[in-house]
Motif scaffolding. Structure first.
Motif, short mmCIF file in Angstrom:
data_model
loop_
_atom_site.label_atom_id
_atom_site.label_comp_id
_atom_site.label_asym_id
_atom_site.label_seq_id
_atom_site.Cartn_x
_atom_site.Cartn_y
_atom_site.Cartn_z
N GLY A 1 0.81 -1.21 0.00
CA GLY A 1 0.00 0.00 0.00
C GLY A 1 0.85 1.26 0.00
N GLY B 1 -6.26 -6.76 -4.32
CA GLY B 1 -5.89 -5.46 -3.79
C GLY B 1 -6.72 -4.33 -4.33
N GLU C 1 -3.28 1.33 -3.35
CA GLU C 1 -3.89 1.85 -2.12
C GLU C 1 -3.79 0.81 -1.00
N LYS C 2 -3.82 -0.45 -1.38
CA LYS C 2 -3.66 -1.56 -0.45
C LYS C 2 -2.64 -2.52 -1.03
N ASN C 3 -2.17 -3.47 -0.25
CA ASN C 3 -1.28 -4.48 -0.79
C ASN C 3 -1.97 -5.14 -1.98
N SER C 4 -1.27 -5.17 -3.10
CA SER C 4 -1.91 -5.61 -4.35
C SER C 4 -1.01 -6.52 -5.15
N GLU D 1 -15.71 -0.27 0.90
CA GLU D 1 -15.17 -0.97 2.07
C GLU D 1 -16.20 -1.89 2.73
#
Length: 224
Positions: A37, A56, A101-104, A166
């Protein structure tokens, strides 16, 4: 790469239209990358190519000379990003940034590979036109918001969209991150969020915005 074959078939509708050589060529040239991220995936300078999101969440945005950002669109599992590479499309003249934006986990098809397949196969060219139109529609929605919508309406829309993404009403997001998404100053967002809180629409805490009145926010988002 065989482990990715089912995923590729799902996200690339032109797969069955490729001949055996084209399929082999595509699989041989794909690369798999993992990003944490906040890490940059594409900085607008080099031809990253076609991005396929295995897992992700990514964010595509533009960056002004003064350093101000505004989000153009977000990408989630199963999404494909063609606007990540301006060299694929000759008429794209501005630089687009892409970050995780997030672990992808993503697959990348080099721009030269995608261009060759597009030149050889009408189904690939049709996919290029379709996905380009979809992403440009996302961009035009952002332009419409910036030009025609008031800040309270834009912020209400943003909070509701993020809650939908989310799946929760408690958003772990800072005022600074919201400002970067919306292309404005942190102080502007802080003032507007405080107004929302005073109106009983949200509750603010350190690093979090909790929606407590969805109907109220929806009412603001729909006002002219």
């Amino acid at each position: 790469m065989n482990s990715n074959l089912n995923f590729i078939k799902e996200v690339l509708p032109f797969w069955n239209a490729l001949d055996a050589n084209q399929k082999r060529f595509l699989l041989d040239k794909l690369t798999e990358r993992c990003f944490i991220g906040g890490q940059s995936i594409h900085d607008g300078e080099e031809c990253t190519g076609l991005i396929l999101v295995k897992s992700g969440q990514l964010r595509s945005f533009i960056l002004s000379e003064s350093g101000k950002e505004i989000t153009l669109f977000q990408l989630f599992e199963g999404d494909v990003c063609i606007l990540s590479s301006s060299c694929i499309m000759r008429n794209i003249t501005f630089d687009i940034q892409v970050e995780a934006e997030k672990n992808s986990e993503i697959l990348i098809m080099p721009a030269s590979v995608f261009k060759r397949l597009s030149d050889e196969n009408p189904a690939v060219k049709g996919f290029q036109a379709e996905i380009t139109a979809a992403r440009l529609s996302d961009v035009m929605w952002v332009v419409e918001q910036v030009v025609f919508m008031s800040m309270d309406k834009r912020l209400a829309n943003f909070l509701l969209e993020q809650a939908s993404v989310e799946g929760v009403d408690e958003l772990s997001i800072t005022h600074d991150v919201i400002a970067r998404h919306m292309g404005t100053a942190r102080e502007v967002i802080s003032r507007m969020l405080k107004y929302f809180e005073n109106e009983g629409l949200v509750i603010l805490s350190r690093g979090k915005v909790t929606i407590v009145d969805r109907k109220g926010l929806m009412g603001i988002s729909k006002t002219d």
